[in-house]
Design a protein around this motif. Structure first.
Motif, PDB file in Angstrom:
ATOM      1  N   GLU A 144       0.665  -1.276   0.186  1.00 37.59           N
ATOM      2  CA  GLU A 144       0.015   0.084   0.058  1.00 37.59           C
ATOM      3  C   GLU A 144       0.968   1.270   0.091  1.00 37.59           C
ATOM      4  O   GLU A 144       0.417   2.222  -0.601  1.00 37.59           O
ATOM      5  CB  GLU A 144      -0.861   0.181   1.092  1.00 37.59           C
ATOM      6  CG  GLU A 144      -1.912  -1.060   1.197  1.00 37.59           C
ATOM      7  CD  GLU A 144      -3.111  -1.087   2.460  1.00 37.59           C
ATOM      8  OE1 GLU A 144      -2.934   0.088   3.092  1.00 37.59           O
ATOM      9  OE2 GLU A 144      -3.601  -1.929   2.538  1.00 37.59           O
ATOM     10  N   ILE A 145       2.126   1.067   0.880  1.00 38.29           N
ATOM     11  CA  ILE A 145       2.956   2.432   0.816  1.00 38.29           C
ATOM     12  C   ILE A 145       3.455   2.676  -0.599  1.00 38.29           C
ATOM     13  O   ILE A 145       3.498   3.769  -1.221  1.00 38.29           O
ATOM     14  CB  ILE A 145       3.823   2.295   1.849  1.00 38.29           C
ATOM     15  CG1 ILE A 145       3.420   2.027   3.232  1.00 38.29           C
ATOM     16  CG2 ILE A 145       4.965   3.191   1.857  1.00 38.29           C
ATOM     17  CD1 ILE A 145       4.423   1.641   4.185  1.00 38.29           C
ATOM     18  N   ALA A 146       3.892   1.403  -1.331  1.00 33.82           N
ATOM     19  CA  ALA A 146       4.464   1.584  -2.711  1.00 33.82           C
ATOM     20  C   ALA A 146       3.460   2.076  -3.616  1.00 33.82           C
ATOM     21  O   ALA A 146       3.868   2.944  -4.281  1.00 33.82           O
ATOM     22  CB  ALA A 146       4.768   0.321  -3.084  1.00 33.82           C
ATOM     23  N   VAL A 147       2.211   1.810  -3.505  1.00 36.59           N
ATOM     24  CA  VAL A 147       1.444   2.175  -4.356  1.00 36.59           C
ATOM     25  C   VAL A 147       1.040   3.873  -4.086  1.00 36.59           C
ATOM     26  O   VAL A 147       0.901   4.560  -4.849  1.00 36.59           O
ATOM     27  CB  VAL A 147      -0.194   1.442  -4.189  1.00 36.59           C
ATOM     28  CG1 VAL A 147      -1.385   2.072  -4.940  1.00 36.59           C
ATOM     29  CG2 VAL A 147       0.233   0.341  -4.919  1.00 36.59           C
ATOM     30  N   ALA A 148       0.937   4.341  -2.882  1.00 37.87           N
ATOM     31  CA  ALA A 148       0.486   5.500  -2.433  1.00 37.87           C
ATOM     32  C   ALA A 148       1.790   6.328  -2.905  1.00 37.87           C
ATOM     33  O   ALA A 148       1.493   7.538  -3.111  1.00 37.87           O
ATOM     34  CB  ALA A 148       0.382   5.613  -0.841  1.00 37.87           C
ATOM     35  N   LEU A 149       3.092   5.966  -2.852  1.00 35.69           N
ATOM     36  CA  LEU A 149       4.022   6.858  -2.991  1.00 35.69           C
ATOM     37  C   LEU A 149       4.624   6.770  -4.445  1.00 35.69           C
ATOM     38  O   LEU A 149       5.449   7.261  -5.104  1.00 35.69           O
ATOM     39  CB  LEU A 149       5.248   6.661  -1.989  1.00 35.69           C
ATOM     40  CG  LEU A 149       5.003   6.964  -0.532  1.00 35.69           C
ATOM     41  CD1 LEU A 149       6.185   6.536   0.251  1.00 35.69           C
ATOM     42  CD2 LEU A 149       4.540   8.285  -0.245  1.00 35.69           C
ATOM     43  N   GLY A 150       4.001   5.619  -5.444  1.00 34.89           N
ATOM     44  CA  GLY A 150       4.347   5.567  -6.490  1.00 34.89           C
ATOM     45  C   GLY A 150       6.017   4.794  -6.647  1.00 34.89           C
ATOM     46  O   GLY A 150       6.596   5.319  -7.876  1.00 34.89           O
TER      47      GLY A 150
END
Length: 172
Positions: A144-150
C-alpha cells in the motif's frame, strides 16, 4: 425509524451469512486457537456488514467480507501488542492491576532513547522517513505504501530495512 430497504438488507445479510459463515470461521480458525474467539469474530464480521448502509453497492461481497475479517484480525493482534500480558513483577494498585514501578533512572534512559530515536528519524531523507512512519506507526503494509508513493514494493522494503538498521545502531 428504519430504512425502507431494511428488510431486504436483513435478507441479504442472512443469505451472505449462510453462504460465507463456515469459510469465515475456517479463516479465523487457522489463525486463532480459541473456538469461542473464532465464533465471536465471525459474528463481528456479519455485525459489521449489517451496520453498513446500502449493501447493494458492494461489488464483490466475498472480498468485502474477508476484508472485514482481515481487519478484525489485524485489530485483534494490534490490541494484543498494546496490552501485553503483565508478569507477576510489580505490585497491585487499589484497582487490582499490576503496576511496575518506573525509577528516575529508567525514566531518564527512556527519554534519552526517545531523543536518539527522533534524531535518527530526522536525519533520514523525507521519503524514507515517510515510508517508515507509514509502516510502523500507521501500520500500512508495504504494498500500500508503494502504491501511495508511486515506488516499487522492493524499494519500500529496502527503506524499512535501512531505517531499522540505523535505529539498531543508534539505540544500542
Amino acid at each position: 425509524m428504519t430504512r425502507p430497504d431494511h428488510a431486504s438488507d436483513e435478507g441479504a445479510i442472512v443469505a451472505l451469512s449462510a453462504r460465507y459463515r463456515s469459510a469465515v470461521m475456517a479463516f479465523f480458525s487457522r489463525r486463532i486457537g480459541d473456538r469461542n474467539d473464532v465464533e465471536d469474530m465471525t459474528q463481528d464480521v456479519f455485525a459489521s456488514l449489517a451496520r453498513r448502509a446500502e449493501l447493494d453497492t458492494i461489488d464483490n461481497p466475498e472480498r468485502y467480507i474477508f476484508q472485514i475479517a482481515a481487519n478484525l484480525l489485524r485489530d485483534r493482534f494490534r490490541l494484543s501488542r498494546i496490552r501485553p500480558v503483565i508478569e507477576s513483577e510489580g505490585y497491585a494498585d487499589p484497582h487490582h492491576r499490576l503496576v511496575d514501578e518506573i525509577s528516575p533512572e529508567r525514566e531518564l534512559l527512556g527519554r534519552e532513547a526517545y531523543v536518539a530515536f527522533i534524531d535518527a528519524l530526522q536525519e533520514l531523507p523525507e521519503r524514507v522517513r515517510l515510508v517508515f512512519v507509514l509502516n510502523r506507526f500507521e501500520e500500512m503494509p508495504g504494498r500500500e505504501i508503494a502504491v501511495a508513493l508511486g515506488v516499487s514494493q522492493r524499494l519500500v522494503e529496502k527503506d524499512i530495512s535501512r531505517v531499522l538498521k540505523l535505529l539498531r545502531e543508534r539505540l544500542k
